[in-house]
Design an enzyme around this catalytic site. Sequence first.
Site, PDB file in Angstrom:
ATOM      1  N   ALA A 139       0.868  -1.174   0.000  1.00  0.00           N
ATOM      2  CA  ALA A 139       0.000   0.000   0.000  1.00  0.00           C
ATOM      3  C   ALA A 139       0.907   1.227   0.000  1.00  0.00           C
ATOM      4  O   ALA A 139       2.094   1.128   0.289  1.00  0.00           O
ATOM      5  CB  ALA A 139      -0.868  -0.018   1.251  1.00  0.00           C
TER       6      ALA A 139
ATOM      7  N   GLY B  49       0.555  -5.068   0.693  1.00  0.00           N
ATOM      8  CA  GLY B  49      -0.599  -5.015  -0.197  1.00  0.00           C
ATOM      9  C   GLY B  49      -0.288  -5.601  -1.575  1.00  0.00           C
ATOM     10  O   GLY B  49      -1.204  -6.064  -2.266  1.00  0.00           O
TER      11      GLY B  49
ATOM     12  N   GLU C 134      -0.771  -9.179  -1.177  1.00  0.00           N
ATOM     13  CA  GLU C 134      -2.210  -9.400  -0.984  1.00  0.00           C
ATOM     14  C   GLU C 134      -2.957  -9.324  -2.316  1.00  0.00           C
ATOM     15  O   GLU C 134      -3.881 -10.103  -2.570  1.00  0.00           O
ATOM     16  CB  GLU C 134      -2.769  -8.383   0.016  1.00  0.00           C
ATOM     17  CG  GLU C 134      -2.222  -8.638   1.420  1.00  0.00           C
ATOM     18  CD  GLU C 134      -2.647  -7.591   2.415  1.00  0.00           C
ATOM     19  OE1 GLU C 134      -2.369  -6.397   2.171  1.00  0.00           O
ATOM     20  OE2 GLU C 134      -3.262  -7.953   3.428  1.00  0.00           O
TER      21      GLU C 134
ATOM     22  N   GLU D 235       4.072  -5.734   7.029  1.00  0.00           N
ATOM     23  CA  GLU D 235       3.290  -4.684   7.707  1.00  0.00           C
ATOM     24  C   GLU D 235       3.652  -4.546   9.194  1.00  0.00           C
ATOM     25  O   GLU D 235       3.613  -3.448   9.749  1.00  0.00           O
ATOM     26  CB  GLU D 235       1.792  -4.974   7.574  1.00  0.00           C
ATOM     27  CG  GLU D 235       1.217  -4.706   6.187  1.00  0.00           C
ATOM     28  CD  GLU D 235       1.318  -5.878   5.234  1.00  0.00           C
ATOM     29  OE1 GLU D 235       2.111  -6.809   5.502  1.00  0.00           O
ATOM     30  OE2 GLU D 235       0.594  -5.877   4.216  1.00  0.00           O
TER      31      GLU D 235
HETATM   32  N1  3HC Z   1       4.630   3.425   0.086  1.00  0.00           N
HETATM   33  C1  3HC Z   1       5.111   4.651  -0.217  1.00  0.00           C
HETATM   34  N2  3HC Z   1       6.412   4.870  -0.483  1.00  0.00           N
HETATM   35  C2  3HC Z   1       7.238   3.822  -0.470  1.00  0.00           C
HETATM   36  C3  3HC Z   1       6.798   2.531  -0.166  1.00  0.00           C
HETATM   37  C4  3HC Z   1       5.420   2.346   0.115  1.00  0.00           C
HETATM   38  N3  3HC Z   1       4.913   1.146   0.386  1.00  0.00           N
HETATM   39  N4  3HC Z   1       7.848   1.687  -0.221  1.00  0.00           N
HETATM   40  C5  3HC Z   1       8.905   2.433  -0.556  1.00  0.00           C
HETATM   41  N5  3HC Z   1       8.540   3.720  -0.705  1.00  0.00           N
HETATM   42  C6  3HC Z   1       9.384   4.839  -1.114  1.00  0.00           C
HETATM   43  C7  3HC Z   1      10.483   5.130  -0.110  1.00  0.00           C
HETATM   44  O1  3HC Z   1      10.035   5.994   0.893  1.00  0.00           O
HETATM   45  C8  3HC Z   1      11.538   5.753  -0.990  1.00  0.00           C
HETATM   46  O2  3HC Z   1      11.147   7.084  -1.222  1.00  0.00           O
HETATM   47  P1  3HC Z   1      12.261   8.239  -1.396  1.00  0.00           P
HETATM   48  O3  3HC Z   1      13.099   7.812  -2.552  1.00  0.00           O
HETATM   49  O4  3HC Z   1      11.462   9.463  -1.614  1.00  0.00           O
HETATM   50  O5  3HC Z   1      13.032   8.234  -0.104  1.00  0.00           O
HETATM   51  C9  3HC Z   1      11.389   5.001  -2.301  1.00  0.00           C
HETATM   52  O6  3HC Z   1      10.081   4.433  -2.270  1.00  0.00           O
HETATM   53  C10 3HC Z   1      12.396   3.898  -2.499  1.00  0.00           C
HETATM   54  O7  3HC Z   1      12.390   3.064  -1.347  1.00  0.00           O
HETATM   55  P2  3HC Z   1      13.729   2.425  -0.769  1.00  0.00           P
HETATM   56  O8  3HC Z   1      14.775   3.480  -0.649  1.00  0.00           O
HETATM   57  O9  3HC Z   1      13.349   1.687   0.453  1.00  0.00           O
HETATM   58  O10 3HC Z   1      14.124   1.446  -1.967  1.00  0.00           O
HETATM   59  P3  3HC Z   1      14.826   0.032  -1.915  1.00  0.00           P
HETATM   60  O11 3HC Z   1      15.020  -0.358  -3.315  1.00  0.00           O
HETATM   61  O12 3HC Z   1      15.982   0.063  -0.979  1.00  0.00           O
HETATM   62  O13 3HC Z   1      13.763  -0.955  -1.247  1.00  0.00           O
HETATM   63  C11 3HC Z   1      11.598  -1.944  -0.908  1.00  0.00           C
HETATM   64  C12 3HC Z   1      12.580  -1.260  -1.913  1.00  0.00           C
HETATM   65  C13 3HC Z   1      12.168  -3.266  -0.476  1.00  0.00           C
HETATM   66  C14 3HC Z   1      10.301  -2.123  -1.614  1.00  0.00           C
HETATM   67  C15 3HC Z   1      11.436  -1.018   0.320  1.00  0.00           C
HETATM   68  O14 3HC Z   1      11.131   0.279  -0.123  1.00  0.00           O
HETATM   69  C16 3HC Z   1      10.351  -1.450   1.268  1.00  0.00           C
HETATM   70  O15 3HC Z   1      10.572  -2.316   2.069  1.00  0.00           O
HETATM   71  N6  3HC Z   1       9.196  -0.774   1.200  1.00  0.00           N
HETATM   72  C17 3HC Z   1       8.116  -0.951   2.127  1.00  0.00           C
HETATM   73  C18 3HC Z   1       7.387  -2.236   1.907  1.00  0.00           C
HETATM   74  C19 3HC Z   1       6.232  -2.336   2.877  1.00  0.00           C
HETATM   75  O16 3HC Z   1       6.371  -2.108   4.055  1.00  0.00           O
HETATM   76  N7  3HC Z   1       5.081  -2.686   2.347  1.00  0.00           N
HETATM   77  C20 3HC Z   1       3.909  -2.812   3.151  1.00  0.00           C
HETATM   78  C21 3HC Z   1       3.200  -1.503   3.181  1.00  0.00           C
HETATM   79  S1  3HC Z   1       1.830  -1.534   4.264  1.00  0.00           S
HETATM   80  C22 3HC Z   1       0.623  -2.350   3.394  1.00  0.00           C
HETATM   81  O17 3HC Z   1       0.851  -2.793   2.312  1.00  0.00           O
HETATM   82  C23 3HC Z   1      -0.697  -2.444   4.053  1.00  0.00           C
HETATM   83  C24 3HC Z   1      -1.604  -3.397   3.384  1.00  0.00           C
HETATM   84  O18 3HC Z   1      -1.573  -4.628   4.060  1.00  0.00           O
HETATM   85  C25 3HC Z   1      -3.012  -2.895   3.372  1.00  0.00           C
END
Ligand code: 3HC
Length: 689
Positions: free
Chosen positions: A63, A102, A105, A125
């Site tokens: 998400a 997400g 999912e 998450e």
């Molecule tokens: N939402 C918004 N922005 C995100 C994001 C997300 N889910 N994931 C990454 N970004 C952004 C980062 O903030 C960063 O922004 P910036 O360049 O402005 O600083 C940019 O994307 C690149 O991210 P990374 O520097 O972390 O890039 P990497 O290549 O090192 O890593 C990744 C990529 C492994 C995908 C890592 O970004 C990551 O772990 N992201 C989060 C994944 C996550 O937690 N997903 C679950 C979200 S909650 C959810 O999905 C709820 C659902 O169940 C309803």
Amino acid sequence: MSDFLKVSRDGDVAIVIIDNPPVNALSLHVREPLKQALVELRDDPLVAAIVITCAGRTFVAGADITEFGKPVQQPELRAIIATLETIAKPTVAAIHGTALGGGLELALGCHFRVADASARLGLPEVKLGLLPGGGGTVRLPRLVGALKALKMIVSGAPIGAEEAHTTGLVDALFEGDLTTHAVNFAREIARKGGPFTPVRDRDDELKGTNLAAFDAEAADLAKKARGLEAPVACAQAVRNAVTLHFDEALAVERALFVKLVASDQSRAQRHLFFAEREAAKSPGKDPVKRRIARVGVIGAGTMGGGIAMAFANGGYPVTLLETGHEALQRGLATIDKNYAVSVTRGSLTEDAKRQRLAQFTGSTDYADLADCDLIVEAVFEDMAVKKEVFGKLDAVAKPGAILATNTSYLDINEIAASTSRPQDVLGLHFFSPANVMKLLEIVRAEKTAPDALASVVDLARRIGKVAVVVGVCHGFVGNRMLAARGSESEALLLEGATPRQIDQAFTDFGWPMGPFQMGDLAGLDIGWRNRKARGQTAVIADTLCEQGRFGQKTGRGYYLYEAARTPVPDPQVEALIRDKAAEQGIAPRAIEAEEIIERTLYPLVNEGAKILEEGIAVRASDIDVVWVNGYGFPVGKGGPMFWAGLEGADKIIERLEYWHHRTGKDVFNVAPLLRRMAETGSWEGAAAA
Ligand code: 3HC
Ligand code: NAI
């Protein structure tokens, strides 16, 4: 169809391509066209199968985290997945890069998942203080079993494509052009004909669940959660997948998600997610980076050995230099032993161990550092010794080589000035054990060149460190604040608290350990040497050191360590404290946990404000990153500066003033920036005011 979503056709297979850089998060501008596209393709008689794939470096990484905390906008992810499940023709998620949160999912809403062999899949998450809110807790167990889903969801750790394939999460693995393979896969499945069962209707994997084993595992995981709500909610939701009907379990998952997303813990963890990424950006504009191919490390002691391992683990060849052959062999033997432990624990293969060891070249001759692009000094904490080392480096290092010191406290401007190339000198303050701890304070000295700084910021990321750029002062950000946190430790002991009681107040707060246990772990002699160098005393800590009680390494410190690393309160230490208190005429009194927090953590915040005011840290969130990654500040409280907002700056100021009035100590002298923070409601506001 939209800037963020395209649909193309390959014969009778439709390909939905999500294109929302950098990580294809499911922002509203993706969800809207995605839902519409799915409805249209569902109803299109010319479409026999649908493949969902992503442009760029990864499948959907979750998400859009920036949308959390704002009003929910339709269509939600859950509605998109529900739409997917109304499609009778086969739907296939084609996963490359990472399918996270997400994103996974969404893939679980498809009938089938195919993946590139290098893909990673997970539900992280929990690391944001959440649980999967798009049905992940209810669908994943239906494919991989409840126990495996529990472990994946509570840890948040992704699994590789290979494992995903064996566990049934992924139906096929491919190498090469994934979309072509996915289209062929979808066409073949469609040709064979349905019906195709959505994941929600599969319960084979759930039938054999051993609930007793599940509950035992969940209880174990809950114990490790240390007050965090999300892991407990995750476990409950996965259990529901086994015991409740699908829709009921889904509704409870939703309710838990809504509760968690509004919680302080999740806000804190989301703050840290962005804070770490912000901290890792090079300050100022991005200069051309220097090439770093080979690293030198001077000193093969506790830190030097760990630092050398950190670089070798990141794929860099390392020249490790010591004063003599014996010290060098000792250092290399320790490295060898550390890798052997990893092999025994199963976290490293024999082959990988051999490869890592092959990265090391030992030396006792400074001339061997001439081909290094970065040299990190980790010798004794003594200015004269450091200057001597930097003098030698100045003579042998190649032009443009970055010269770094791992000093904990010393003035890096002074070290830099002792060379003819201060622009190449900076601090790389690793934390112990340096091959394990994520934090790296990168210290920018007065004359450090921007490209040298940017190069090590980049390098830090390559070796998996969380980097924070800080300025020069005694102890930089972390150790300077640590001193403020610990300044009342002795006073609290003398006034009647025991080491155990103080440590308990800390662990109840959420720290992995309290200050005395941590002191014993790090070695009390370090602080002792530092105090002596600065002409300071600490009556109890000094006496313990005089008695040879340096902590765990001598089996005795504030605690006794008879059986391995378990601290046992020592009556001798308690008697010593009482004696010293009596000598000073202090009558012991009962001390509450609240007072312990006020006298240790409020000065921590106050010192952070002073550091921010002086520009030693650029952002309050940088300080949080330091404290969470280097000192174990509880993630659920977001770091000291974020926590100050939760606790209330007004309250902190009032109590600091009280203690300042009572003790006159400078650590309680309220920082003007903290007052402005109380007025404006944020650190950013305070800085701008
Ligand atoms: N939402 C918004 N922005 C995100 C994001 C997300 N889910 N994931 C990454 N970004 C952004 C980062 O903030 C960063 O922004 P910036 O360049 O402005 O600083 C940019 O994307 C690149 O991210 P990374 O520097 O972390 O890039 P990497 O290549 O090192 O890593 C990744 C990529 C492994 C995908 C890592 O970004 C990551 O772990 N992201 C989060 C994944 C996550 O937690 N997903 C679950 C979200 S909650 C959810 O999905 C709820 C659902 O169940 C309803
Ligand atoms: P240590 O005593 O374990 O190791 C120092 C090593 O440097 C010894 O092996 C010694 O033989 C070697 N050495 C001394 N002079 C040398 C020289 N001129 N040339 C080559 N090698 C030389 O010390 P430790 O704990 O590794 O500390 C090293 C530095 O790291 C210090 O500046 C310390 O303040 C800093 N530091 C220590 C941390 C810790 O937790 N121990 C954490 C972060 C920084």
